[in-house]
Structures are given as C-alpha cells and as structure tokens.
Write an enzyme that holds these catalytic residues in place. Sequence first.
Site, PDB file in Angstrom:
ATOM      1  N   ASP A 223       0.870  -1.173   0.000  1.00  0.00           N
ATOM      2  CA  ASP A 223       0.000   0.000   0.000  1.00  0.00           C
ATOM      3  C   ASP A 223       0.908   1.224   0.000  1.00  0.00           C
ATOM      4  O   ASP A 223       1.499   1.580   1.023  1.00  0.00           O
ATOM      5  CB  ASP A 223      -0.911  -0.004   1.240  1.00  0.00           C
ATOM      6  CG  ASP A 223      -1.980   1.094   1.182  1.00  0.00           C
ATOM      7  OD1 ASP A 223      -1.691   2.179   0.626  1.00  0.00           O
ATOM      8  OD2 ASP A 223      -3.085   0.871   1.694  1.00  0.00           O
TER       9      ASP A 223
ATOM     10  N   ASP B 197     -15.597 -11.932  -5.664  1.00  0.00           N
ATOM     11  CA  ASP B 197     -16.937 -11.448  -5.284  1.00  0.00           C
ATOM     12  C   ASP B 197     -17.394 -10.342  -6.238  1.00  0.00           C
ATOM     13  O   ASP B 197     -18.566 -10.002  -6.262  1.00  0.00           O
ATOM     14  CB  ASP B 197     -16.879 -10.896  -3.844  1.00  0.00           C
ATOM     15  CG  ASP B 197     -18.245 -10.444  -3.337  1.00  0.00           C
ATOM     16  OD1 ASP B 197     -19.220 -11.188  -3.559  1.00  0.00           O
ATOM     17  OD2 ASP B 197     -18.338  -9.355  -2.733  1.00  0.00           O
TER      18      ASP B 197
ATOM     19  N   ARG C 123     -13.026  -4.645  -6.016  1.00  0.00           N
ATOM     20  CA  ARG C 123     -13.738  -4.164  -7.190  1.00  0.00           C
ATOM     21  C   ARG C 123     -13.346  -4.964  -8.421  1.00  0.00           C
ATOM     22  O   ARG C 123     -12.167  -5.308  -8.609  1.00  0.00           O
ATOM     23  CB  ARG C 123     -13.397  -2.684  -7.453  1.00  0.00           C
ATOM     24  CG  ARG C 123     -14.246  -1.715  -6.661  1.00  0.00           C
ATOM     25  CD  ARG C 123     -15.714  -1.820  -7.092  1.00  0.00           C
ATOM     26  NE  ARG C 123     -16.622  -1.018  -6.281  1.00  0.00           N
ATOM     27  CZ  ARG C 123     -17.246  -1.456  -5.178  1.00  0.00           C
ATOM     28  NH1 ARG C 123     -17.071  -2.668  -4.737  1.00  0.00           N
ATOM     29  NH2 ARG C 123     -18.088  -0.665  -4.539  1.00  0.00           N
TER      30      ARG C 123
ATOM     31  N   ALA D  75     -20.856  -6.986   1.219  1.00  0.00           N
ATOM     32  CA  ALA D  75     -21.516  -6.123   2.209  1.00  0.00           C
ATOM     33  C   ALA D  75     -22.842  -6.698   2.655  1.00  0.00           C
ATOM     34  O   ALA D  75     -23.574  -6.066   3.420  1.00  0.00           O
ATOM     35  CB  ALA D  75     -21.740  -4.742   1.605  1.00  0.00           C
TER      36      ALA D  75
ATOM     37  N   HIS E 143     -21.215 -10.468  -5.626  1.00  0.00           N
ATOM     38  CA  HIS E 143     -21.032  -9.193  -4.921  1.00  0.00           C
ATOM     39  C   HIS E 143     -21.781  -9.197  -3.575  1.00  0.00           C
ATOM     40  O   HIS E 143     -22.682  -8.386  -3.343  1.00  0.00           O
ATOM     41  CB  HIS E 143     -21.481  -8.016  -5.799  1.00  0.00           C
ATOM     42  CG  HIS E 143     -20.820  -6.723  -5.401  1.00  0.00           C
ATOM     43  ND1 HIS E 143     -20.514  -5.726  -6.296  1.00  0.00           N
ATOM     44  CD2 HIS E 143     -20.391  -6.249  -4.199  1.00  0.00           C
ATOM     45  CE1 HIS E 143     -19.948  -4.709  -5.676  1.00  0.00           C
ATOM     46  NE2 HIS E 143     -19.865  -5.007  -4.386  1.00  0.00           N
TER      47      HIS E 143
ATOM     48  N   GLU F 241     -20.990  -6.318 -13.936  1.00  0.00           N
ATOM     49  CA  GLU F 241     -21.929  -6.974 -13.011  1.00  0.00           C
ATOM     50  C   GLU F 241     -23.336  -6.717 -13.500  1.00  0.00           C
ATOM     51  O   GLU F 241     -23.629  -5.582 -13.897  1.00  0.00           O
ATOM     52  CB  GLU F 241     -21.727  -6.434 -11.596  1.00  0.00           C
ATOM     53  CG  GLU F 241     -20.360  -6.830 -11.050  1.00  0.00           C
ATOM     54  CD  GLU F 241     -20.147  -6.432  -9.584  1.00  0.00           C
ATOM     55  OE1 GLU F 241     -21.112  -6.017  -8.923  1.00  0.00           O
ATOM     56  OE2 GLU F 241     -19.002  -6.545  -9.120  1.00  0.00           O
TER      57      GLU F 241
ATOM     58  N   CYS G  35     -12.346  -9.176  -3.230  1.00  0.00           N
ATOM     59  CA  CYS G  35     -13.640  -8.725  -2.706  1.00  0.00           C
ATOM     60  C   CYS G  35     -13.652  -7.201  -2.746  1.00  0.00           C
ATOM     61  O   CYS G  35     -14.382  -6.565  -1.975  1.00  0.00           O
ATOM     62  CB  CYS G  35     -13.831  -9.197  -1.266  1.00  0.00           C
ATOM     63  SG  CYS G  35     -14.095 -10.955  -1.141  1.00  0.00           S
TER      64      CYS G  35
END
Length: 527
Positions: free
Chosen positions: A169, A254, A230, A282, A279, A259, A228
């Site tokens: 990161d 996911d 994008r 969440a 997806h 989509e 999971c």
Amino acid sequence: MPKVLVSDPIDQAGIDILSQVAQVDVNTGLSAEELVRIIPDYDALMIRSGTQVTKEIIEAGNSLKIIGRAGVGVDNVDVPAATRKGIVVVNSPEGNTIAAAEHALAMMLSMSRHIPEANASVKGGKWERNRFLGVEVYKKTLGIVGLGKIGSHLAAAAKAMGMKLLAYDPFISTERADQLGCRLVELKLLMRESDYITLHIPKTPETLHLINAEVLSKMKPTARIINCARGGIIDEAALAEAIKEGQIAGAALDVYEHEPLQADSPLRTVGQNIVLTPHLGASTAEAQVNVAIDVAEQIRDVLLGLPARSAVNIPGIFPDSIEKLKPYLQLAETLGNLVSQLAGGRVDYLNVQLQGELASNQSQPVVVAALKGLLSQALRERVNYVNASIEAKERGIRVVETRDASIRDYTGSLHLSAKGTLGEHTVTGAVLGDSEIRITSVDDFPVNVSPTHHMLFTLHRDMPGIIGKIGSQLGSFNVNIASMQVGRKIVRGDAVMVLSLDDPLPEGILAEILKVPGIRDAYTVNL
Ligand SMILES: NC(=O)C1=CN([C@@H]2O[C@H](COP(=O)(O)OP(=O)(O)OC[C@H]3O[C@@H](n4cnc5c(N)ncnc54)[C@H](O)[C@@H]3O)[C@@H](O)[C@H]2O)C=CC1
Ligand SMILES: O=C(O)CCC(=O)C(=O)O
C-alpha cells in the site's frame, strides 16, 4: 416536502429515517432511460452498487441535491459530473468494513477446503472424502493489497489465525503496517512470496488491471488470489487462463468487471479452482442496517440544510469541528462576497490567509466558503460547497492559500485579497465570541463593523465636513443610515468610511457621491 428516490434495495431502517423529512419512493430495477425520465422530480437519490448513476442521469437531475451511496465504493457514480452540478455525493465509509473483511476471510477458507464443491457433492448424493483434500492457512503468508479499513481488519483476523502478513500500500506508513503486524513490501515481492493474496483497494485508473497476466505470472503455483474489492482490478481473462493452465492454485471473486457477471464469462468455465459469489461482501444484516442508517442520516441532514459527514466531493468537515467552524464558514462567505464586489467582476486571483486558530489544517472548508462567497455574485444559488472550487478553476481564478498561526489579533481571523476589474482590494474579518462576525479591515484600514445587507464603502481624504456631506446626499435620496464608521491610518490622510444602510442604494446616487470633493472612490455592496 422533498422527494427521495431509493433505486436499490435498502434496509427499512434507512427508509424510516428519510420518511421523517421526505416523501420516499422505493423503485428498484429501473433502466437508465427510466431513471433519466423520473429523476427531475427528486431532491435526493439513494443507491447501493446496483444503480449506475451516469452523467446523463445527473444532468437530468435538476432538483438533485445529494446522492447517497449506502456502501463504500462510489465508482458507480459519476462523481465529477455530480460535483460540476453542485450535487453532494456521500457514502458510508465504515458501515460494511467488517462484513467485507469477513467475506474475504470466508472466501479464503472455503477455497482452501473446497467447501463449495464438497457441499454440491454431498447434496448431489455423493460421499467423496478423498476428493477434497484441503490446505491450512496457519503459518501461510497472506499478502494484503490495500491496508485501509477492510485490509486492516482482515490483517488482525489473519494474524490471530497464525498467518504471516505482507502488505502493499504505497499510501500507508511503515509504522502503521508494523502496528498491524504486516511487513510493507513492493507488489512484485508480495505476489512472489504470498500463499494467499487479497485485494482491498479502490478501482481507479491506476488500479485497473493492476493484477494482469504479467503480475499473475509472479505468483507461486500453489498460491490463491481473492478479490472482494472491485471488478476490473484483476484482468479476468488473464486470471481464467492462469488457473486453467495451473499457473496458480485458485481464485475467489466477489466482484467483476461487468456486473452481473456475463453468461459467457471465461470465469464461469474455469472449473473447481475458482469460487464465485455475486457481490455479497456487504450483504450481512448488520452491515445493511449500518450503511442504510449512515447514509439516510446524511441525506436527511443535507435536505435540512446541514452539512454531510462523509461527503466524497467536498472538503471533509470533521463532525467534532463542524460547530466550531460554522461561524468561520459564514465569515468566509461574507468576506468573499464583499471582496468580489469591491474588486469588481472578472477576478484574477483570490489570496486567502488563514490566521490564528484558523491556520489549522482542518479549516480547508473555510477556503471553499470564501470562494463560494466570491462567486455568489456571478452564480447566485448555483454555486455551493461542492462546485465552488471547480467553478473558480474554470473561470481562471487563481487561489493562493497561506496560513499564519502567529497572527493573533483575534482568536482566528481571515484575510482575503482579490484583483478584479476595479483593482486589488483586501478585507479582513474575525469572529467575536461564539458567532459574531466582524469586518475588521478594508484595504488595510482598520474598522470594526458587523456586515449588513446594504452597505456603502468610500475611500476619501480625512477632512472636516466630508462625513456630513455623504449623510446629506443619502438623506436627499431618502436612504436611512443605520451605522457609520471611519477607519484611518493617519490623521488627515486617506480614510475608509463604511456605512450600513437600511435600504438599498437607488440608481444614480453613487455618481453623486463620487462628485463630493475629497471622495476618491465609492462602492455599494449588497451582502
Ligand atoms: N465486495 C463488497 O461488497 C465490498 C467492497 N468494498 C470495496 O473494498 C475496497 C476497500 O475498501 P476500504 O478498505 O473501505 O477502503 P479504504 O479507503 O479504507 O482502503 C483502501 C486502501 O487502498 C490503498 N490504495 C489506494 N490505491 C492503491 C494502489 N494503487 N495500490 C495499493 N494500495 C492502494 C489506500 O491507501 C487505502 O489504504 C473498496 O474498493 C471498496 O469499494 C467495500 C465494501 C464492500
Ligand atoms: O451495496 C453493496 O452490496 C456493495 C457494497 C460495496 O461494494 C461497497 O460498499 O463498496
């Protein structure tokens, strides 16, 4: 009553909050054309990831004030188009963090133990104990790409399961990574050394196909990758190929580039080394309540004229500093409006100096408020906190911001200077007590004036009789003076007079005032 359109399934807790202040229409599964047709009726739009809020929808939304995304990613909203139109975009940055991190964990474990295939096998009447030999995650290396909210939560959980942690990161400090028990490394090394790789980064032009054929080729043949975050961060065709060819051991996804996942996607035919969910990151009861409440509260607040706490397209105002900043925002707007009227149209630049306690970094919205005030003469209600910076940029107005905590005439004060068709002018103001706004200097002449709707400013020679003459001129036009103040630096030098008036100045009076001997300049100002 304002109207809110909810175009994706949202928990009832959010609908209940919105219903207190607005008419709420839940209408899911609309096509883009239908949305363009009905959106002009709505003041707010609330969505999840299903609705694509395109430029066309935003441009048709002539009453839209806010778009609320009940979740984290706002990549399904054309945020620049919303910003240009002055529409606030808010999200729920933390409401589904745990849900998404737990989904990634579930994907890692189900992939390692072949849970989806074993489940299908048993339900299909079989008992294939030898077919599903799994692997443990204990003592394996997990490479986390993106050590933000979800990545950090996952790090803690994976650490507790005895995994070794690497992280990539570029925007995270080594100290933060150390705190989380992660070794911060470059992407190449992470890809090479990890047994599991999990992605928790946003989709941006930089991260599109970040994981492509070349990057996948660095992975161990026993390694597995989880996305999971994008769709589009992994090149799906390259991934399908890498699994089919046995270059890597597996993947769990996911999210997808398109989509719902297309029927003919190569991912669907990869076989048993891939786990696919639609997806669901969440999709927990808890997360859906959290994000619905979080975003509904913000929509409610914005419809009531209050600031939003998680706007993605206006400079953040931290909730605990809103109250403190409010009078300064009002001061900045007033001074911006004042200096624009003194400087005249076509402003070249605005210098904003934040002084005293205003010099802190949390006062960025004050600069935007000054710009909003500056542009309000030209744009009226079309300018707001969302689009003020863009509008200024498009007009070629240079904004220079300086901070000086050592100037402490007042607890916090604001100094603006702008150059327009009437030359360069400067104004300074401060907040007295909790909320009393004062103009404390005009063109460097000290004054102490409360701003009012109608004002007259003059630059004149400080000499006997001049104030009386202005008073009589105004009287002859039936204009009542509410208060008057003179600011000067030296006796009988130049001076500034600031008059607060009960009425707007009638046409023609300025020309008469400019004829008074000793008056060098005069400006009417309406705030
Ligand atoms: N599958 C689902 O249902 C869900 C997906 N998400 C997605 O998960 C992702 C992560 O969400 P959060 O952790 O809440 O976001 P966050 O903003 O807290 O963390 C993102 C991290 O990615 C890092 N980053 C940005 N660009 C990078 C790059 N080029 N290379 C490496 N690191 C980079 C940032 O420094 C930051 O630390 C987002 O894309 C979000 O949309 C979030 C919730 C649910
Ligand atoms: O609304 C959803 O279910 C998706 C959540 C998501 O992807 C996000 O919050 O970024």
